[in-house]
Design an enzyme around this catalytic site. Structure first.
Site, PDB file in Angstrom:
ATOM      1  N   ASP A  80       0.859  -1.180   0.000  1.00 57.17           N
ATOM      2  CA  ASP A  80       0.000   0.000   0.000  1.00 57.17           C
ATOM      3  C   ASP A  80       0.904   1.242   0.000  1.00 57.17           C
ATOM      4  O   ASP A  80       1.686   1.446   0.935  1.00 57.17           O
ATOM      5  CB  ASP A  80      -0.886  -0.032   1.256  1.00 57.17           C
ATOM      6  CG  ASP A  80      -1.772   1.191   1.375  1.00 57.17           C
ATOM      7  OD1 ASP A  80      -1.947   1.869   0.347  1.00 57.17           O
ATOM      8  OD2 ASP A  80      -2.278   1.476   2.466  1.00 57.17           O
TER       9      ASP A  80
ATOM     10  N   THR B  75      -3.375   5.408  -3.868  1.00 52.65           N
ATOM     11  CA  THR B  75      -2.205   6.093  -3.296  1.00 52.65           C
ATOM     12  C   THR B  75      -0.950   5.819  -4.124  1.00 52.65           C
ATOM     13  O   THR B  75      -0.110   6.696  -4.293  1.00 52.65           O
ATOM     14  CB  THR B  75      -1.957   5.644  -1.845  1.00 52.65           C
ATOM     15  OG1 THR B  75      -2.041   4.232  -1.799  1.00 52.65           O
ATOM     16  CG2 THR B  75      -2.985   6.220  -0.917  1.00 52.65           C
ATOM     17  N   THR B  76      -0.836   4.578  -4.639  1.00 51.35           N
ATOM     18  CA  THR B  76       0.350   4.233  -5.438  1.00 51.35           C
ATOM     19  C   THR B  76       0.329   4.990  -6.762  1.00 51.35           C
ATOM     20  O   THR B  76       1.314   5.590  -7.179  1.00 51.35           O
ATOM     21  CB  THR B  76       0.386   2.719  -5.682  1.00 51.35           C
ATOM     22  OG1 THR B  76       0.125   2.055  -4.450  1.00 51.35           O
ATOM     23  CG2 THR B  76       1.716   2.262  -6.202  1.00 51.35           C
TER      24      THR B  76
ATOM     25  N   ASP C  59      -9.270  -0.086   2.130  1.00 47.83           N
ATOM     26  CA  ASP C  59      -9.297   0.406   0.748  1.00 47.83           C
ATOM     27  C   ASP C  59     -10.570  -0.049   0.044  1.00 47.83           C
ATOM     28  O   ASP C  59     -11.224   0.724  -0.650  1.00 47.83           O
ATOM     29  CB  ASP C  59      -8.071  -0.110  -0.032  1.00 47.83           C
ATOM     30  CG  ASP C  59      -6.825   0.702   0.286  1.00 47.83           C
ATOM     31  OD1 ASP C  59      -6.941   1.624   1.101  1.00 47.83           O
ATOM     32  OD2 ASP C  59      -5.753   0.411  -0.262  1.00 47.83           O
TER      33      ASP C  59
END
Length: 547
Positions: free
Chosen positions: A62, A95-96, A394
């Site tokens: 994550d 987020t990545t 998530d």
């Protein structure tokens, strides 16, 4: 013309960097952070193992969790880490992607800076591109979705879970995420409220297997009844929730009592007993089966309540008490003399205390229409459970985003490729020098499908060229199968992502790039021990900057 010694305005031990050096330094820092995260994109993502200063380990892919643990020196790298946190708080997923995209957008600006193009020109082109991306995404690429269709929703959540550690148990994870999010959804005065953070609590119990994880139709808390004689299993209990002490009130500040006669002391004890008897009588009058309080319960109160066959749980956290209130339909009361019949919670089907491992857990389950729930996670070890919890958070955020804004964008890099194609076409209508940075954004968007191909170990150039050709021919839903690294139509594969996550990713990434491009001076000063004796720097004391 000034002659002689140079005028020193800044303090001697302050380091200052200016101009192009700073901008290129920022670009390099952003690229470095993006490269750390790059292998964590897609279903074939690698895990990172991080040691924290206390010696604990974190294993995750994550983006946000990794960057939280990394300590960086460069100010631009710090702001990159900040955007991963913003993305996580805002939409909970992507987020990545946001880090990779921001890094790529900045590195695209590098050549323009080398060619002496002014940063403000690049910035205004980027801003125009961002506005076009959001409008094209909404009008041309996104499709509406039916939130009530469970299979559709599962497909969407699956595309989020597929890139995570839990992908082996994707059906179970999708069911848990969808079930929990639907339970806490509340419509008040025409406004949809889905508060996952407060009302969908994740409880992690090491032991058992991941398949044993479930969403409870109610709440589970790590507490036991206060007295061994109290009942530990009650069907259809009447539940009363309090946030006051069931013990004698002590003075707020230190109180000293001076007693002259022995009878006075007896009277004081009697008053305490009478007070506790009174509050217990107030409770018993409503015949509850279970009393839960956030504060303490004295031995005497336990005796009276146990005699009336009422079970008591004490010192519950405020947040847990709020969850119980939402699950059973009770009101939390601050005084026992104000209790009314409608404040009692009657929505619970079963109250039971079970021993799991060494601890006792209270289950308040089988609620009729719970607006709060507990997700019970089982697994081999703490590390695995922590990663599963991150994955579920998530997934629940994705479900929430779709429920609030029911539009979808094709996943697997298809959305980015379609946008890249549309922006390249649109760039032809721009006549001035802005056309090049505008085109650079179209090129930067290709980083997502490219990274997906790289992480699968497929041939990057050949696959990307074929994908470009597909999109040029009008196949706007074609993308990369993250498992095999081949081209597939996302409609058939069923990989979709929420519009709100994608829009937020582009906004955050490009706005961060704009922000970092506008920096042309970094002043970093370290105060030395003897710095107090030195004269303070003049107010606003920087020399005029050159343009």
């Amino acid at each position: 013309m000034m002659r002689g010694a140079p005028v020193i305005v800044l303090n001697g031990n302050i380091k200052r960097e200016q101009g192009k050096k700073v901008q290129l330094g920022n670009v390099t820092a952003a690229k470095t952070i993006a490269d750390v995260i790059r292998t964590c994109l897609g279903p074939r993502a690698m895990l990172k193992m991080l040691m924290d200063p206390m010696g604990g380990i974190v294993m995750t892919n994550d983006g946000n969790a990794i960057l939280r643990e990394i300590t960086v020196q460069h100010p631009a790298a710090k702001s990159m880490i900040e955007i991963a946190r913003t993305q996580d708080e805002e939409v909970g997923d992507g987020t990545t992607s946001v880090i990779i995209l921001a890094g790529e957008t900045l590195s695209m600006a590098g050549p323009f800076l080398e060619q002496k193009m002014h940063p403000t020109v690049i910035v205004s082109a980027y801003r125009q591109a961002l506005d076009d991306i959001i409008s094209l995404l909404r009008d041309k690429i996104s499709v509406p979705v039916d939130v009530t269709n469970k299979d559709e929703m599962k497909k969407i959540i699956n595309s989020c879970i597929g890139t995570k550690f839990m992908s082996n148990w994707s059906d179970l994870a999708c069911d848990i995420a969808l079930d929990a999010t639907s339970k806490v959804a509340l419509t008040e005065n025409g406004r949809r409220e889905i508060d996952i953070k407060r009302y969908a609590k994740v409880e992690k119990l090491p032991g058992g297997s991941i398949e044993d994880s479930e969403v409870l139709n109610g709440v589970m808390i790590n507490k036991d009844v206060t007295h061994p004689r109290m009942r530990r299993r009650i069907e259809n209990p009447r539940i009363m929730l309090l946030d006051c002490n069931l013990e004698y009130k002590k003075g707020e500040s230190q109180t000293a009592l001076e007693i002259s006669k022995e009878a006075d002391f007896t009277r004081i004890l009697q008053l305490e007993e009478e007070y506790i008897k009174q509050i217990c009588d107030d409770i018993i009058a409503l015949k509850p089966d279970l009393v839960i309080t956030e504060k303490g319960v004295s031995d005497l109160a336990q005796h009276f309540l146990a005699k009336a066959d009422i079970s008591v749980i004490r010192r519950l956290r405020k947040t847990d008490n709020n969850r119980v209130a939402r699950a059973v339909g009770a009101n939390i009361l601050s005084r026992t003399d104000e209790v009314k019949e409608e404040d009692i919670g009657k929505g619970c089907g079963l109250f039971e205390i079970k021993k799991i491992g060494d601890d006792y857990y209270t289950f308040i389950v089988d609620c009729k229409d719970p607006k709060a729930c507990t997700i019970l996670l089982r697994g081999a070890s703490k590390d695995i459970l922590n990663e599963v919890e991150r994955n579920l958070q998530d997934a629940m955020n994705v479900a929430r985003n779709v429920m609030i804004d029911p539009r979808l964008v094709p996943g697997g890099g298809a959305g980015e490729m379609a946008l890249s194609q549309l922006l390249t076409e649109k760039a032809k209508s721009i006549t001035d020098v802005k056309q090049w940075p505008y085109k650079a954004i179209a090129k930067a968007l290709e980083v997502i499908p490219r990274t997906l191909i790289q992480n699968c170990g497929a041939n990057t150039i050949r696959t990307l060229t074929t994908l470009r050709a597909k999109h040029a021919a009008g196949g706007s839903t074609w993308g990369i199968d993250g498992e095999k690294g081949v081209l597939v139509d996302m409609k058939e594969l069923g990989v979709w992502e929420p519009f709100s996550v994608k829009a937020q990713t582009y906004k955050t990434a490009i706005e961060t790039a704009i922000l970092l491009l506008r920096i042309d001076d970094i002043v970093s000063g370290t105060k030395k021990a003897g710095a107090q004796q030195e004269a303070p720097a003049p107010q606003g004391g920087q020399p005029p900057m050159e343009n």
